[in-house]
Design an enzyme around this catalytic site. Structure first.
Site, mmCIF file in Angstrom:
data_model
loop_
_atom_site.group_PDB
_atom_site.id
_atom_site.type_symbol
_atom_site.label_atom_id
_atom_site.label_comp_id
_atom_site.label_asym_id
_atom_site.label_seq_id
_atom_site.Cartn_x
_atom_site.Cartn_y
_atom_site.Cartn_z
ATOM 1 N N SER A 134 29.872 23.407 -19.662
ATOM 2 C CA SER A 134 29.940 22.621 -18.439
ATOM 3 C C SER A 134 30.434 23.546 -17.325
ATOM 4 C CB SER A 134 30.865 21.412 -18.646
ATOM 5 O OG SER A 134 30.980 20.658 -17.460
ATOM 6 N N TYR A 148 25.245 20.156 -7.800
ATOM 7 C CA TYR A 148 25.580 20.824 -9.061
ATOM 8 C C TYR A 148 26.704 20.078 -9.773
ATOM 9 C CZ TYR A 148 27.218 24.522 -12.217
ATOM 10 O OH TYR A 148 27.613 25.243 -13.320
ATOM 11 N N LYS A 152 27.027 18.197 -13.578
ATOM 12 C CA LYS A 152 28.033 18.564 -14.565
ATOM 13 C C LYS A 152 28.999 17.410 -14.846
ATOM 14 C CE LYS A 152 26.773 22.762 -15.589
ATOM 15 N NZ LYS A 152 26.311 23.084 -16.965
#
Length: 230
Positions: A134, A148, A152
């Site tokens: 991660s 982004y 995650k």
């Protein structure tokens, strides 16, 4: 032979380093990336403990084929390292809808494809470790990292729940949340920026890109994957 590792995104960055470390420890690695040749080039070719396969993690059938070939050839997948991914870096409004969806297609749904292919084998054996790469951006977001981070955050939520489902069946899980590392992850092969020009953000985006691209220019060289002494 030691344990058998399946590593995604093994042609560069952290995936290449993990492959190298596993080989140094005497393990056997099936190293994958979209281009098998890129992995071979990065690792100096295949050898008795390094097997290279092409895998686009967004292709569920390809993930199933890689898992099947690995178990047929080596009898087991002891460790899965879900490392493949990339970063859409920039301000949210500068991304097209397609770019945002692509971010989730790779980082979340692609990672799920590989786990779906491997988890049944681990459940059957009541043994295995799933390592999911991660990011610290999966814990906290900031300006320039909204898209982004969203992907995650989703990976974190999925794996935290799935890990509890797997644990009673003998399958362990590990979430890795690195910050900025001295690899080539931030270059144009692993990171991209929004394509929509919005003057209101221009100055802030310029500053952000200078921050992101700064460490990349000084990235350390990544070792080859050849085991020591070979």
């Amino acid at each position: 032979m030691g344990k058998v590792w399946l590593v995604t995104g093994a042609s560069r960055g952290l995936g290449r380093e993990i492959t190298h470390a596993a080989l140094d420890a005497g393990e056997t690695v099936v190293a994958t990336a979209r281009s098998a040749d890129a992995v071979r080039d990065a690792c100096g070719g295949e050898h008795d403990r390094l097997h290279v396969l092409a895998l686009d993690i967004t292709d569920a059938e390809a993930a199933n084929s890689v898992a099947a070939e690995t178990t047929e050839r080596f009898g087991a997948i002891d460790v899965l390292v879900n490392n493949a991914g990339y970063a859409e870096l920039g301000f949210f409004e500068t991304f097209t809808d397609a770019a945002v969806r692509r971010q989730f297609e790779v980082n979340l749904f692609g990672t799920m494809n590989v786990v779906r292919a491997v988890a049944p084998h681990m459940r059957e054996r009541r043994s295995g470790l799933i390592v999911t790469i991660s990011s610290v951006s999966g814990l906290v977001s900031n300006s320039g990292g909204a898209v982004y981070s969203a992907s995650k955050f989703a990976v974190e939520g999925w794996m935290e729940g799935f890990a509890q489902e797997l644990a009673p069946l003998g399958v362990r899980s590990l979430l890795v949340e690195p910050g900025m590392l001295r690899t080539d992850f931030m270059d144009r092969k692993s990171a991209s920026f929004g394509s929509i020009d919005i003057p209101d953000y221009a100055e802030a985006i310029a500053q952000y890109r200078a921050f992101v691209e700064g460490p990349t220019a000084n990235s350390r060289a990544i070792r080859s994957c050849s085991p020591r002494g070979s």
